[in-house]
Design an enzyme around this catalytic site. Structure first.
Site, PDB file in Angstrom:
ATOM      1  N   ASN A 142       5.440  -0.740  -6.757  1.00 48.62           N
ATOM      2  CA  ASN A 142       5.799   0.054  -5.580  1.00 48.62           C
ATOM      3  C   ASN A 142       5.189   1.453  -5.636  1.00 48.62           C
ATOM      4  OD1 ASN A 142       7.247  -2.096  -4.721  1.00 48.62           O
ATOM      5  ND2 ASN A 142       9.236  -1.076  -4.715  1.00 48.62           N
ATOM      6  N   ILE A 143       4.917   1.995  -4.484  1.00 52.54           N
ATOM      7  CA  ILE A 143       4.253   3.295  -4.418  1.00 52.54           C
ATOM      8  C   ILE A 143       5.085   4.393  -5.074  1.00 52.54           C
ATOM      9  CG2 ILE A 143       5.180   3.917  -2.147  1.00 52.54           C
ATOM     10  CD1 ILE A 143       2.362   5.093  -1.526  1.00 52.54           C
ATOM     11  N   LYS A 144       6.417   4.247  -5.067  1.00 55.23           N
ATOM     12  CA  LYS A 144       7.271   5.270  -5.683  1.00 55.23           C
ATOM     13  C   LYS A 144       7.048   5.369  -7.179  1.00 55.23           C
ATOM     14  CE  LYS A 144      11.189   2.099  -6.156  1.00 55.23           C
ATOM     15  NZ  LYS A 144      12.577   1.786  -5.742  1.00 55.23           N
ATOM     16  N   GLY A 145       6.675   4.255  -7.807  1.00 54.18           N
ATOM     17  CA  GLY A 145       6.272   4.293  -9.197  1.00 54.18           C
ATOM     18  C   GLY A 145       7.378   4.525 -10.198  1.00 54.18           C
ATOM     19  N   PHE A 146       6.997   5.158 -11.318  1.00 55.51           N
ATOM     20  CA  PHE A 146       7.911   5.322 -12.452  1.00 55.51           C
ATOM     21  C   PHE A 146       7.418   6.460 -13.322  1.00 55.51           C
ATOM     22  CE2 PHE A 146       8.610   4.146 -16.992  1.00 55.51           C
ATOM     23  CZ  PHE A 146       9.983   4.309 -17.033  1.00 55.51           C
TER      24      PHE A 146
END
Length: 270
Positions: A142-146
């Site tokens: 996902n674009i939000k990432g980590f």
């Protein structure tokens, strides 16, 4: 500690006879103090605490003490024990998977794919079997990432197909073929009865059967309970453990999938 161990251990982990020996410590360097937790299927009482100490002694913690005990329902007790171990660790003999490729920025990843693959790199991701925990695959895709990094959806030269949770292996293979996937990323969080190992082995076998030799996509498995050294045993190309970031995965995909750069061509183009 034995005289042999004493001769190898110097208190600060200095090399001795080609080894680098260390011990755990809690209060003073080299005192061997460790803390661990476990649950026993017994009601919480004095006998249960005695059983916990007996187990700790058999594990090599001596002396040991129960620093926390809490009933987990009527028939189980959770313990935290603290004690000293006499084991030594030889750091020179530690076996881990070292990262053999450089970490690239998103710009570098996109540039490498654009110049060396000349088309978007296709990644299909999923949680397979009955695993409904998408936090791992979403953190990577996902674009939000980590951990402050954007996921693979952020990369302009990577096309991501996230199938979500509880995907059957045959459906994953079929979708990977339909999408002409370059890489398949599988996340496994549920590990009861080694479900993550069985699911991953089933998945790798299915891809080997469905694709001609040398034509299958890159297979990557990830999750907090995987042993990164087990890739060959599980039939996958790479295993990522806990704390893996999207940038690490993207850099690995470039390393594993793209043809190497041609220094002569790069000098001419410069």
């Amino acid at each position: 500690m034995s005289s042999e161990a004493m001769s190898a251990y110097h208190g600060h982990g200095e090399p001795a006879a080609g080894k680098r020996i260390v011990r755990p410590y809690g209060d003073t360097t080299g005192d061997g103090m460790v803390q661990l937790s476990f649950t026993l299927p017994v009601p919480h009482d004095k006998r249960a605490e005695g059983a916990a100490l007996q187990l700790a002694a058999k594990m090599g913690l001596e002396p040991a003490m129960v620093v926390h005990a809490k009933a987990m329902g009527p028939s189980f007790t959770f313990f935290v024990v603290y004690g000293s171990v006499h084991h030594l660790v030889d750091l020179s003999a530690v076996d881990v998977v070292e990262r053999e490729y450089p970490l690239l920025s998103a710009k570098e990843v996109n540039g490498a794919i654009k110049s060396r693959l000349r088309r978007p790199l296709v990644v299909v991701g999923a949680c397979i079997g009955t695993d409904a925990h998408t936090v791992g695959i979403d953190a990577i895709l996902n674009i939000k990432g980590f951990a402050g990094e954007k996921g693979l959806e952020y990369y302009s030269e990577i096309r991501v197909v996230n199938l979500g949770a509880q995907v059957l292996v045959p459906d994953l293979v079929e979708r990977a073929r339909a999408e002409r996937a370059d890489a398949v990323l599988v996340s496994q969080v549920v590990t009861q009865r080694d479900a993550h190992l069985h699911n991953t082995t089933e998945m790798s076998a299915a891809f080997r059967e469905a694709y001609p030799t040398g034509k299958r996509p890159l297979l990557v498995a990830g999750g907090p309970r995987f042993d990164e050294r087990a890739a060959e045993k599980l039939g996958v190309d790479r295993v990522f453990g806990k704390g893996t970031t999207p940038g690490e995965v993207a850099s690995y995909l470039v390393h594993a999938l793209l043809p190497p750069t041609n220094p002569l061509r790069e000098r001419k183009s410069a």
